[in-house]
Write an enzyme that holds these catalytic residues in place. Structure first.
Site, mmCIF file in Angstrom:
data_model
loop_
_atom_site.group_PDB
_atom_site.id
_atom_site.type_symbol
_atom_site.label_atom_id
_atom_site.label_comp_id
_atom_site.label_asym_id
_atom_site.label_seq_id
_atom_site.Cartn_x
_atom_site.Cartn_y
_atom_site.Cartn_z
ATOM 1 C CD1 TRP A 1 -2.102 -2.184 1.965
ATOM 2 C CD2 TRP A 1 -2.919 -1.387 0.032
ATOM 3 N NE1 TRP A 1 -3.086 -3.034 1.537
ATOM 4 C CE2 TRP A 1 -3.609 -2.575 0.354
ATOM 5 C CE3 TRP A 1 -3.264 -0.715 -1.143
ATOM 6 C CZ2 TRP A 1 -4.617 -3.112 -0.450
ATOM 7 C CZ3 TRP A 1 -4.265 -1.240 -1.956
ATOM 8 C CH2 TRP A 1 -4.930 -2.416 -1.601
ATOM 9 C CG ASP B 1 -3.084 3.904 4.378
ATOM 10 O OD1 ASP B 1 -4.080 3.697 5.097
ATOM 11 O OD2 ASP B 1 -2.865 3.274 3.325
ATOM 12 C CE LYS C 1 -8.593 -3.170 3.761
ATOM 13 N NZ LYS C 1 -7.404 -2.473 3.287
HETATM 14 C C1 LIG Z 1 -6.944 -1.929 2.046
HETATM 15 C C2 LIG Z 1 -5.934 -0.871 2.155
HETATM 16 C C3 LIG Z 1 -5.843 0.168 1.220
HETATM 17 C C4 LIG Z 1 -6.720 0.251 -0.010
HETATM 18 O O1 LIG Z 1 -8.013 0.536 0.341
HETATM 19 P P1 LIG Z 1 -9.149 0.796 -0.761
HETATM 20 O O2 LIG Z 1 -10.243 1.364 0.057
HETATM 21 O O3 LIG Z 1 -9.459 -0.523 -1.371
HETATM 22 O O4 LIG Z 1 -8.621 1.757 -1.750
HETATM 23 C C5 LIG Z 1 -4.889 1.144 1.435
HETATM 24 N N1 LIG Z 1 -4.067 1.109 2.486
HETATM 25 C C6 LIG Z 1 -4.120 0.126 3.406
HETATM 26 C C7 LIG Z 1 -3.191 0.145 4.561
HETATM 27 C C8 LIG Z 1 -5.058 -0.890 3.267
HETATM 28 O O5 LIG Z 1 -5.102 -1.878 4.179
#
Ligand SMILES: *Cc1c(COP(=O)(O)O)cnc(C)c1O
Length: 360
Positions: free
Chosen positions: A101, A171, A195
């Site tokens: 990511w 993030d 998540k």
């Molecule tokens: C799942 C995830 C993403 C991507 O998320 P989307 O909503 O599918 O764009 C980005 N960063 C992390 C840390 C993730 O676990």
């Protein structure tokens, strides 16, 4: 009704209390005669719901007044572009690449300027967090970017990097609300909610007010400007109303559980059950450097692909689902987010113990 123990990395398990409440309100949300899915986002009912949801999140995270909370679409992935478009005034940013990511965010930023990879753990399949105490931060960097919990590899920063005075952007998709955090240490904290919080289709971005300006990269679409959404209280266009509603319920559930301090304690206890088992197992072993282990995503392997597949199949049969590791790493991964009950982890470990006895 029979529920499985769902170890999915995302979309993921939600608290049963929340699902039950949403089911009860499906035909008639609090006397409105309709569900939240069916009502105008400009209605008073929805506006109240949105404001209450934001207030509860602010309470949980103690978000300072000089930060805006934005409920946005496009998932975490759209933030990979939105962040450089809004912050890259000097067209320079530093990225710490600790997994897929962070790598995707780093690659996206290259479209808008110079993105420097100032540290990475790719040399050892992202199984650790690099030492970030004295990195070569670029003097003209607009920000330093991290992915705080690496969903695929199961690592987590236990200490934030020393950004040498530069803005930190993080993030937190897979550790959002798993423990308290000091928002004032960041310029932007954002996460996809699917998540650890709610259904898929929304990202929450917590942005320091002084970063929300019209001074964005030329050509930035209206929908990609933080200011567009901040000025409109996340109602510039139709937001993901139902997702906001479910997230609001999860925020109330977290408060009823005692808030983020209590969640941290609970999550540490839960993760320890699994890590302690892995540390003594003769069959299974964790893949992450001990001091960098995530409380949320726990990858492990047997070292034998066939045995891994046999385990995943047997576990699925027994009601422990979505344990297969990410396609890029193989093995297994148990995501044990806030909504995973302690019994779920205890029972998984008991199952692993039995499996080990039968297969050694
Ligand atoms: C799942 C995830 C993403 C991507 O998320 P989307 O909503 O599918 O764009 C980005 N960063 C992390 C840390 C993730 O676990």
């Amino acid at each position: 009704m029979s529920r499985v123990y769902n170890f999915s990395a995302g979309p993921a398990v939600l608290p049963e209390e929340v699902l039950r409440e949403a089911a009860e309100e499906m035909m008639d949300y609090r006397g409105c005669g309709m569900s939240v899915m069916e009502m105008s986002h400009r209605s008073k009912v929805f506006d109240d719901l949105l404001n209450e949801t934001e207030a509860d999140l602010r309470d949980l995270l103690h978000i300072p007044d000089n930060y805006k909370v934005l409920f946005l679409q496009g998932g975490a992935s759209l933030q990979f572009a939105m962040i450089p478009m809004n912050l890259m005034k000097n067209r320079v940013a530093d990225y710490i690449v600790t997994g897929q990511w962070a790598k995707k965010a780093y690659q996206e930023a290259q479209k808008y300027g110079t993105a420097n990879k100032i540290a990475t753990s790719e040399d050892q399949t992202f199984s650790y967090i690099p030492d970030c105490s004295d990195l070569p931060i670029s003097p003209d960097a607009d920000y330093v970017y991290i992915c705080e919990n690496n969903t695929i590899y199961g690592t987590k920063y236990k200490q934030l990097p020393n950004t040498k005075g530069k803005l930190l952007v993080s993030d937190v998709s897979s550790c959002f609300l798993s423990e308290p955090m000091d928002i004032s240490k960041y310029g932007i904290v954002y996460g996809g909610v699917q998540k650890n919080i709610g259904p898929a289709g929304m990202v929450i971005s917590i942005v320091r007010e002084d970063l929300i300006t019209d001074d964005v990269l030329p050509g930035t679409p209206t929908m990609m400007k933080f200011k567009t959404h901040a000025d409109a209280n996340s109602l510039y266009n139709t937001p993901n109303c139902y997702c906001i509603y479910i997230c609001g319920k999860v925020f109330k559930w977290l408060k009823s559980m005692g808030g983020l301090e209590a969640m941290k304690e609970r999550n540490e206890k839960k993760a320890a059950i699994l890590y302690d088992f892995l540390d003594q197992s003769q069959l299974f072993k964790g893949t992450v450097r001990r001091e960098d282990r995530s409380l949320m995503n726990v990858p492990f392997v047997t070292g034998d692909k066939e045995m891994d597949a046999k385990f995943v199949a047997a576990a699925t049969e027994a009601g422990f689902v979505n344990l297969k590791g990410h396609r890029s790493v193989g093995g297994m991964r148990a995501s044990i987010y806030n909504a995973m009950p302690i019994e779920g982890v205890q029972k998984l470990v008991a199952f692993m113990n039995d499996f080990e006895k039968e297969n050694r």
